[in-house]
Scaffold this active site. Structure first.
Site, mmCIF file in Angstrom:
data_model
loop_
_atom_site.group_PDB
_atom_site.id
_atom_site.type_symbol
_atom_site.label_atom_id
_atom_site.label_comp_id
_atom_site.label_asym_id
_atom_site.label_seq_id
_atom_site.Cartn_x
_atom_site.Cartn_y
_atom_site.Cartn_z
ATOM 1 C CG ASN A 7 -1.846 1.122 1.332
ATOM 2 O OD1 ASN A 7 -1.815 2.034 0.490
ATOM 3 N ND2 ASN A 7 -2.687 1.110 2.344
ATOM 4 N NE ARG A 87 -6.510 1.049 0.539
ATOM 5 C CZ ARG A 87 -6.774 1.718 1.645
ATOM 6 N NH1 ARG A 87 -5.872 1.832 2.585
ATOM 7 N NH2 ARG A 87 -7.939 2.282 1.802
ATOM 8 C CG HIS A 176 -12.983 3.325 3.507
ATOM 9 N ND1 HIS A 176 -13.719 4.354 4.055
ATOM 10 C CD2 HIS A 176 -11.696 3.611 3.757
ATOM 11 C CE1 HIS A 176 -12.909 5.229 4.614
ATOM 12 N NE2 HIS A 176 -11.655 4.799 4.448
ATOM 13 C CG ASN A 207 -7.129 8.769 11.141
ATOM 14 O OD1 ASN A 207 -7.478 9.420 12.120
ATOM 15 N ND2 ASN A 207 -6.034 8.040 11.122
ATOM 16 N NE ARG A 237 -10.062 12.532 4.430
ATOM 17 C CZ ARG A 237 -10.071 11.230 4.184
ATOM 18 N NH1 ARG A 237 -11.085 10.676 3.570
ATOM 19 N NH2 ARG A 237 -9.044 10.483 4.542
ATOM 20 C CD GLU A 380 -8.815 -1.273 4.406
ATOM 21 O OE1 GLU A 380 -8.242 -0.917 5.463
ATOM 22 O OE2 GLU A 380 -9.155 -0.473 3.525
HETATM 23 P P1 ADP Z 1 -7.158 5.021 9.175
HETATM 24 O O1 ADP Z 1 -8.393 5.555 8.508
HETATM 25 O O2 ADP Z 1 -5.986 5.960 9.127
HETATM 26 O O3 ADP Z 1 -6.825 3.588 8.827
HETATM 27 P P2 ADP Z 1 -7.900 3.933 11.759
HETATM 28 O O4 ADP Z 1 -8.887 2.959 11.229
HETATM 29 O O5 ADP Z 1 -6.649 3.403 12.363
HETATM 30 O O6 ADP Z 1 -7.554 5.055 10.709
HETATM 31 O O7 ADP Z 1 -8.672 4.820 12.857
HETATM 32 C C1 ADP Z 1 -8.041 5.845 13.546
HETATM 33 C C2 ADP Z 1 -9.061 6.471 14.492
HETATM 34 O O8 ADP Z 1 -9.476 5.488 15.437
HETATM 35 C C3 ADP Z 1 -8.515 7.652 15.277
HETATM 36 O O9 ADP Z 1 -9.474 8.712 15.281
HETATM 37 C C4 ADP Z 1 -8.406 7.084 16.680
HETATM 38 O O10 ADP Z 1 -8.581 8.062 17.663
HETATM 39 C C5 ADP Z 1 -9.574 6.119 16.698
HETATM 40 N N1 ADP Z 1 -9.437 5.224 17.839
HETATM 41 C C6 ADP Z 1 -8.505 4.290 18.069
HETATM 42 N N2 ADP Z 1 -8.675 3.744 19.308
HETATM 43 C C7 ADP Z 1 -9.764 4.371 19.851
HETATM 44 C C8 ADP Z 1 -10.461 4.280 21.100
HETATM 45 N N3 ADP Z 1 -10.074 3.422 22.036
HETATM 46 N N4 ADP Z 1 -11.528 5.083 21.292
HETATM 47 C C9 ADP Z 1 -11.939 5.956 20.344
HETATM 48 N N5 ADP Z 1 -11.321 6.098 19.164
HETATM 49 C C10 ADP Z 1 -10.256 5.326 18.922
#
Ligand code: ADP
Length: 395
Positions: A7, A87, A176, A207, A237, A380
């Site tokens: 990726n 990806r 996604h 994110n 965003r 993924e």
């Molecule tokens: P990406 O889209 O970059 O792959 P991820 O799927 O890793 O992102 O998600 C990241 C998000 O998940 C961040 O906003 C992070 O704060 C949130 N996150 C991770 N652990 C927790 C938690 N315990 N409680 C709330 N949000 C969380």
């Protein structure tokens, strides 16, 4: 069969080495700050973590350094991978499935930079690099948009002049897709219904966030659009806006295209509303004392709630709702906020189970809930590896 999943981002390269006999990840990691100073690679190989400080001028240097680590551990000195799965963010209007990479496919991925100026050139660079380092090894592109190709025209059409949309390819593509497809398959297995006969709403909340209606195994609507800006508020965003907001900003703040893009992509969302952070966990931690943090969280939850309600209408019912990705998997508070307001669909969750940490696929709904609610960690990379296997093992 060993599949390397890559990726490539503009300055990063994520990798996973998957043994397809048992669908087991042998190694995973990321090279960061490629083309910038203070580069490094970190990895977990057969459970052991490692890190190497290394300046890497380009993706080729990064992949060569990654292979060096793999060769001394999980791969024999002369052992190559059997296929590489890439990806690719945007598949545009033509790619409705994964593709074995040919010169024509690579050219089209590069041309699709029109839709994804940051992501597609990086994917193309990752593909060229892998072709150079593994000559003769089949390469497969797995598109983030492909799963959503099944959307009906009325779901992907924007209310703009038809000819203009045709000429520029302006329509909802969705993203996604690999994650939505993976978790929809897992959800169908959990609820014991064939995917081909089920109505599932998948909420990928990280994110970047998107929600998808999966009817009989096909995406019939999704919240992201031409770009990953549409839909619910995300880390930085904006998500959905009245298009009039944009013309107002252009006129009142004299913002041009790049300035608008930076505002909407980098300074908005949870960060913009809360002023605290783009990170949902930090926003949740600040919520008790900070009204704007609470507001940002509520705007996100309300946005997801509205999509779930509208997708239940789009499918004329729903069997299961699935939460995945960083926020979906890890925030019991967000899941409760949403599920507590879905009583009209017969949704009921068990708060104790919802609040218990786990990395496993699990139900959080009560046994008598009319709609199953599940949490499924996304994977993924495994889905990309499966696609690479599917397209290369018959050749
Ligand atoms: P990406 O889209 O970059 O792959 P991820 O799927 O890793 O992102 O998600 C990241 C998000 O998940 C961040 O906003 C992070 O704060 C949130 N996150 C991770 N652990 C927790 C938690 N315990 N409680 C709330 N949000 C969380």
């Amino acid at each position: 069969m060993l599949i390397l999943v890559l990726n490539a981002g503009s300055s990063s390269l994520k990798f996973n080495l998957v043994d397809m006999e048992e669908e087991k990840t042998l190694a995973e990691g990321i090279a960061e700050r490629i083309g910038i100073s203070e580069g490094f690679i970190r990895w977990t190989i057969q459970g052991e973590k490692g890190r190497l400080e290394l300046d890497m001028a380009n993706h080729k240097k990064a992949l060569a350094a990654i292979m060096e680590q793999l060769k001394h551990t999980v791969l024999g000195e002369d052992q190559d991978v059997d296929a590489v799965g890439h990806r690719v963010a945007h598949g545009g209007p033509n790619f409705g499935d994964s593709e074995v990479i040919t010169p024509a496919v690579l050219k089209e991925i590069e041309e699709l930079a029109f839709y994804a100026p940051l992501h597609n050139p990086a994917s193309a660079s990752g593909i060229r690099t892998a072709q150079e380092l593994f000559p003769g090894v089949p390469q497969v592109a797995v598109f983030d948009t492909a799963f959503h190709h099944s959307m009906p025209e009325y779901a992907y059409t924007y209310g703009l002049p038809y000819e203009l949309c045709q000429r520029l390819g302006l329509r909802r593509y969705g993203f996604h897709g690999t994650s939505h497809r993976y978790v929809a398959e897992r959800t169908a297995a959990l609820i014991g219904k064939p995917l081909e006969a089920s109505k599932i709403i998948t909420c990928h909340l990280g994110n970047g966030s998107s929600i998808t209606a999966v009817h009989n195994g096909h995406s019939v609507d999704t919240s992201m659009g031409l770009t990953p800006l549409e839909g619910v508020v995300m880390g930085t965003r904006s998500g959905n806006l009245d298009p009039g907001v944009l013309t107002t900003l252009m006129e009142q703040e004299k913002l041009d295209g790049p300035a608008l893009s930076a505002l909407l992509n980098k300074k908005s969302g949870l960060l913009g509303i809360s002023g605290v952070s783009s990170d949902c966990r930090e926003v949740e931690e600040a919520m008790d004392k900070n009204k704007r943090a609470k507001l940002a969280h509520d705007v996100l939850c309300y946005g997801v709630l509205k999509y779930v309600g509208s997708y239940a209408a789009a499918m004329n019912g729903v069997d299961a709702i699935c939460f995945t990705a960083g926020i979906g998997e890890n925030s019991p508070g967000l899941r409760s906020w949403i599920c507590d307001r879905l009583g009209f669909l017969g949704v009921a969750i068990n708060e104790e189970i919802n609040g218990t940490r786990s990395k496993a696929d699990r139900f959080i709904s009560t046994p008598d809930s009319k709609v199953a609610v599940v949490v499924v960690p996304t994977n993924e990379e495994l889905m990309i590896a499966r696609e690479a296997k599917r397209l290369t093992s018959n050749n």
